[in-house]
Each structure stands twice: as structure tokens, then as C-alpha cells.
Design an enzyme around this catalytic site. Structure first.
Site, mmCIF file in Angstrom:
data_model
loop_
_atom_site.group_PDB
_atom_site.id
_atom_site.type_symbol
_atom_site.label_atom_id
_atom_site.label_comp_id
_atom_site.label_asym_id
_atom_site.label_seq_id
_atom_site.Cartn_x
_atom_site.Cartn_y
_atom_site.Cartn_z
ATOM 1 C CD GLU A 139 -6.041 -4.677 4.258
ATOM 2 O OE1 GLU A 139 -5.997 -4.293 5.453
ATOM 3 O OE2 GLU A 139 -6.408 -3.946 3.324
ATOM 4 C CD GLU B 65 -10.233 -2.429 6.073
ATOM 5 O OE1 GLU B 65 -10.234 -1.349 6.694
ATOM 6 O OE2 GLU B 65 -9.536 -3.402 6.406
ATOM 7 C CD GLU C 239 -2.905 1.025 2.417
ATOM 8 O OE1 GLU C 239 -2.885 0.041 3.174
ATOM 9 O OE2 GLU C 239 -3.810 1.896 2.454
ATOM 10 C CD GLN D 164 0.188 -2.441 3.857
ATOM 11 O OE1 GLN D 164 0.957 -1.810 3.168
ATOM 12 N NE2 GLN D 164 -1.007 -1.947 4.221
ATOM 13 C CE1 TYR E 221 -3.481 -6.131 9.049
ATOM 14 C CE2 TYR E 221 -5.762 -5.424 8.830
ATOM 15 C CZ TYR E 221 -4.474 -5.507 8.334
ATOM 16 O OH TYR E 221 -4.173 -4.959 7.106
HETATM 17 O O1 AHR Z 1 -3.055 -2.600 6.290
HETATM 18 C C1 AHR Z 1 -3.341 -1.379 6.911
HETATM 19 C C2 AHR Z 1 -4.786 -0.982 6.771
HETATM 20 O O2 AHR Z 1 -5.592 -1.877 7.447
HETATM 21 C C3 AHR Z 1 -5.348 -0.978 5.375
HETATM 22 O O3 AHR Z 1 -5.084 0.186 4.691
HETATM 23 C C4 AHR Z 1 -6.821 -1.110 5.604
HETATM 24 O O4 AHR Z 1 -7.475 -1.743 4.553
HETATM 25 C C5 AHR Z 1 -6.909 -1.856 6.924
HETATM 26 O O5 AHR Z 1 -7.742 -1.251 7.821
#
Ligand code: AHR
Length: 493
Positions: free
Chosen positions: A295, A173, A25, A344, A239
Site C-alpha cells: 500500500e 495492518e 479493496e 488503489q 502513504y
Molecule cells: O487503502 C485504504 C486503507 O489504508 C486500507 O484499507 C488500509 O489497509 C490502510 O489503512
């Protein structure tokens, strides 16, 4: 003794190599300083692409790279990033650190990077602040081979031939940073926007709809109910955050309790995949639509003294375990999970690679991707794991996780051991194996102490090493595994 029984005679689905994808990103130093330093940089580069970083990812044979976001995708206007550099718009990256984005890395640079890496481009379109026309013209710009306004513009910018666009997501998102939409509203927008993601020529564009935030099962229900026939994939973002957003600490600062909570939270991916799959199966019993976990990874507090908007974090053996556990879950659900992207690639969140000036290091996560490579495009095999439960009352977890696959006569078993102390013997049996094992070898990633990381001064603290495998029968073997470890066993039969 713990044991892993692999059902060697029961072929499952193919493990798509796209599960081993990465994500880049316009955030912090992922693109700028990570993949891209510009042609005039003192840092060794190939036409502006950072040489050491490109080589590190080539070694992983990464299948795809997602770009330009993330949250950045829904405020990215692709025309700002094409044409002569001096004319490119300078803007503020409002999501990530409020820094100037000079758009020197745009569509041409991204496709050039994918060519260099030998991977599929995965582009994320803008629904939040972009128009249907803008998205439609971007797809035309990237993929149309005949004569049209957009193909002429591409040619004028130096690229006559269209690119292939195998993966495209319509928004990111959109329940949050991509427009704060309700699922019904986004489902309608998805139906509309994807109509104009035209497929020119014979190369398929795999269309992905924005899926749920973690356990938002209603989002999946609505999207599948309203738009399943129009999509090839539905994304999922999750996450590993420990213990919660407000309590986050830097990656190398954690207690034993935090370790178990992190493992438990990583393991929650299993519940998420199962439950989203159940809902998807109601509308798509043949599993045509893929769950695209584009993600995932750990999200800790940033390293001291770094820009909070850059999400720069270090990485320990704890991150390696999270990667190993998560990839085992994806392998075990490869009938539904067919694309995934760790967040990432460089210098942001759970990165396989970190850079500082001219230096580059491989994190423990890089080694896990390296060790899991044999699973790519292999046939999955189910496993039964017998291990003890560990951890405090509110974070009980199985100490061992595993997945297995084979390519013809070569069998691969990957496993994680989340124990914090001691060592354990693990017996591995290839049940139903026709013939017998000829030879077996293994590699291991471990750490003597849980807080250790690979730093720019000591880049090789945590590294893959050989591990002894003892054959104990025609289809059996055992290994002795230290605490905090990720292991790959390769068996030739
Ligand atoms: O990976 C960081 C951020 O996490 C991304 O930009 C977003 O899609 C998510 O909330």
C-alpha cells in the site's frame, strides 16, 4: 546543467515486474462501479466486468492485483461471497462508508477478473476476525485440485479446476484496523496461521506476513526475529500525506509549499526502504524475504460532496511526481523490494483510473505506470544524479530523481523534475557502455499549471507526449525538461 550518470556496465538485480502491482479493496467505488458493474448493467461490460477499466489496466500489463483489502480483508468472510447471488449475505461495510455490501463480487469474480487482466491474483487473508480453519479452507477452496470438501464446493459453484494463488498475505495492518495487535502477538499468530496455508500441488504460494506501519522499525525487528524463516515477504504500508492527517486538503487544492512538502514526504520512502532493509538484512543477509510495499500513494482529503468513507480523490501532476519518485526508489532497491501495490486501482486514493457513470478517465498516475513499463523484469543499473536542491527551509528536496535499467541493448532511464518553474537541461551519460548509442527517444508527462487534472469533461489535459533527445557523443545525450515533469528516455545501443 544537471546530470544523470548511468553505470551501464554494472548490472544490478532484476526489477521484479510485481513492483508495478495494483490494489482493489471493497472500498467506495473501487470494486462496485470500478471493476465490477454486473452483467445487467448498461455500462459496457464483459460478464459484469467494466470493459473500459479492464482495457485501461490491460494496457498497463499489470502484474498482480491485491484483493479484498485493506482493512476490509480482516472482516471479510469468504463464504459470504460464493454460490448463487440471491443467497449471498448482505452485510454492512463498517470500515468504509457504512454501505451495504451484497457480496456479489467474491472469490470466483476476483479470479475471473485476474484472468481477464492477465495478472497474478494477490489475496489477503483474514486474521483479525477470522479463524485458522476459515483461512485454511479458503486456501483449500482456491487451490486444491484433488477430491476434498472444499474442492467439491468449488466445483458445485461452477469451477472444477483449482486456481493458482501466487501471492497470499496473512492479515492486513494487524497493528491497526486488523486487530490492534502487538508485534510479538501477531508474530505468533503469523507462525500459526501460515502453517495451515497449505501448498497443494507444485505451484508455490508466496506467503507474506503483515509488516510495519511506515517507520515502525520495532515491528520489522520483531517479525524478522520471530518468523523470518516462515515468510517469503514482509509488507510495508506508507502513504504520502501532506502536511499531516488533520491538515489534508483535496488533491487539487494546494500551495507551492504543499507541493514541496508532498515531494519530501514521497521521498521519505527511500529512508523507509533503507532502514527496514537494514533490519531485515540482520536476519536475512541473502535478501530471500521480499519487502512488499503493498500500500503506497497519496492520501488527500476526499473531493467535495463525496462520501468521506469512499476516499475518492482527483489527481494532478503532483500525484504523477509522487508515483515517479516512488517507483524510482523501488527500482533502485529492487534487490529487496520485489512486490508493491499502489492504493488503489479505481476511484480510491491515488487511482490510475476514475469512473463516473458511463465515463472513464486515465489520471496522470496511469501515464506514469505506462511510461515505466520498460523497467518491468529489466536489469537495474545504478545512477548518480547531480541536481540542485529546491523548496523552503523545512522541505528541501533534490529537484531530480532517477532510476535506470536495461534489457539487452535497450536502456531505460526514468526521471522526475520537481521544479515548479522554468526548464532545465539534463545530461545523461551511459558510463562504461560497450559500443555506442544508435538512437534515443523520450516521452514526457507535464502540466502547464500545477492544479490541473484530467476531468470527465476534459479527460486529456495531462497526457504523455514525445520529447526530443539530442545525442551529444558516443554514450551521451541531453534533454530539455520543463518544470513539474516525469520523463522516460529509451536508448538503443
Ligand atoms: O487503502 C485504504 C486503507 O489504508 C486500507 O484499507 C488500509 O489497509 C490502510 O489503512
Amino acid at each position: 546543467m544537471d546530470s544523470i550518470i548511468v553505470n551501464a556496465d554494472l548490472d544490478g538485480s532484476q526489477i521484479s515486474r510485481d513492483i508495478y502491482g495494483h490494489f482493489s479493496e471493497h472500498l467506495g467505488r473501487c470494486i462496485y462501479g470500478g471493476f465490477w458493474v454486473g452483467k445487467d448493467s448498461e455500462i459496457p461490460n464483459i460478464n459484469g466486468y467494466r470493459k473500459d477499466v479492464v482495457e485501461a489496466f490491460k494496457e498497463l500489463e499489470i502484474p498482480n492485483l491485491r484483493w479484498p483489502g485493506g482493512c476490509f480483508a480482516d472482516e471479510y468472510h469468504w463464504r459470504d461471497g460464493i454460490g448463487p447471488y440471491e443467497n449471498r449475505k448482505r452485510m454492512i461495510n463498517t470500515h468504509w462508508g457504512g454501505v451495504v455490501e451484497d457480496n456479489s463480487f467474491g472469490t470466483h469474480e476476483f479470479f475471473g477478473l485476474c484472468e481477464l487482466l492477465g495478472c497474478k491474483p494477490y489475496v489477503n487473508g483474514n486474521v483479525g476476525s477470522g479463524t485458522v480453519q476459515e483461512m485454511s479452507e479458503w486456501v483449500e477452496y482456491m487451490t486444491f485440485g484433488g477430491e476434498s470438501p472444499m474442492s467439491k464446493l468449488r466445483e458445485a459453484n461452477g469451477h472444477k479446476k483449482p486456481w493458482k494463488l501466487p501471492l497470499f498475505c496473512v492479515g492486513n495492518e494487524n497493528w491497526g484496523c486488523g486487530g490492534n495487535m502487538k508485534p510479538e502477538y501477531y508474530a505468533d499468530l503469523y507462525r500459526r496461521y501460515q502453517t495451515y496455508v497449505r501448498q497443494y500441488g507444485k505451484d508455490k504460494i508466496f506467503k507474506i506476513a503483515c509488516g510495519p506501519n511506515a517507520a515502525d522499525f520495532n515491528w520489522t525487528e520483531v517479525l524478522m526475529r520471530e518468523a523470518a524463516p516462515l515468510m517469503d515477504g514482509l509488507s510495508l504500508h506508507y502513504y504520502t500525506v501532506e502536511p499531516d492527517w488533520n491538515g489534508r486538503k483535496p488533491a487539487c487544492d494546494f500551495t507551492e509549499k504543499d507541493w514541496y512538502l508532498t515531494m519530501r514526504n514521497a521521498g521519505f520512502m527511500e529512508t523507509l526502504v533503507r532502514r527496514h532493509d537494514e533490519i531485515m538484512t540482520k536476519y536475512d543477509p541473502d535478501k530471500r524475504v521480499a519487502l512488499v510495499v503493498d500500500e503506497w500513494g497519496t492520501w488527500f482529503a476526499v473531493e467535495k460532496g463525496t462520501n468521506p468513507g469512499f476516499l475518492y480523490q482527483q489527481s494532478t501532476i503532483r500525484d504523477a511526481l509522487v508515483a515517479g519518485i516512488t517507483l524510482n526508489i523501488f527500482n533502485n532497491h529492487s534487490d529487496r523490494v520485489r512486490v508493491a501495490n499502489i492504493a488503489q486501482a479505481v476511484n480510491v486514493l491515488q487511482s490510475p483510473v476514475l469512473t463516473e457513470g458511463t465515463k472513464m478517465i486515465k489520471t496522470p498516475t496511469w501515464y506514469v505506470f505506462h511510461m515505466y513499463k520498460p523497467h518491468m523484469d529489466a536489469t537495474s543499473l545504478t545512477t548518480r544524479v547531480a541536481s540542485n536542491q529546491i523548496g523552503p527551509k523545512d522541505a528541501r528536496i533534490d529537484s531530480v530523481s532517477a532510476s535506470a535499467s536495461h534489457k539487452k541493448n535497450v536502456y531505460t532511464v526514468t526521471l522526475t523534475n520537481a521544479e515548479l518553474k522554468g526548464k532545465k537541461e539534463i545530461n545523461i551519460t551511459l558510463a562504461g557502455l560497450k559500443g555506442k548509442i544508435k538512437e534515443a527517444s523520450a516521452t514526457i508527462l507535464t502540466s502547464k499549471e500545477m492544479h490541473v487534472c484530467n476531468s470527465f469533461d476534459k479527460p486529456n489535459e495531462i497526457k504523455e507526449k514525445a520529447l526530443e533527445v539530442k545525442l551529444s557523443g558516443a554514450n551521451e545525450m541531453f534533454i530539455t525538461v520543463p518544470a513539474m515533469s516525469v520523463v522516460t528516455v529509451q536508448i538503443q545501443a
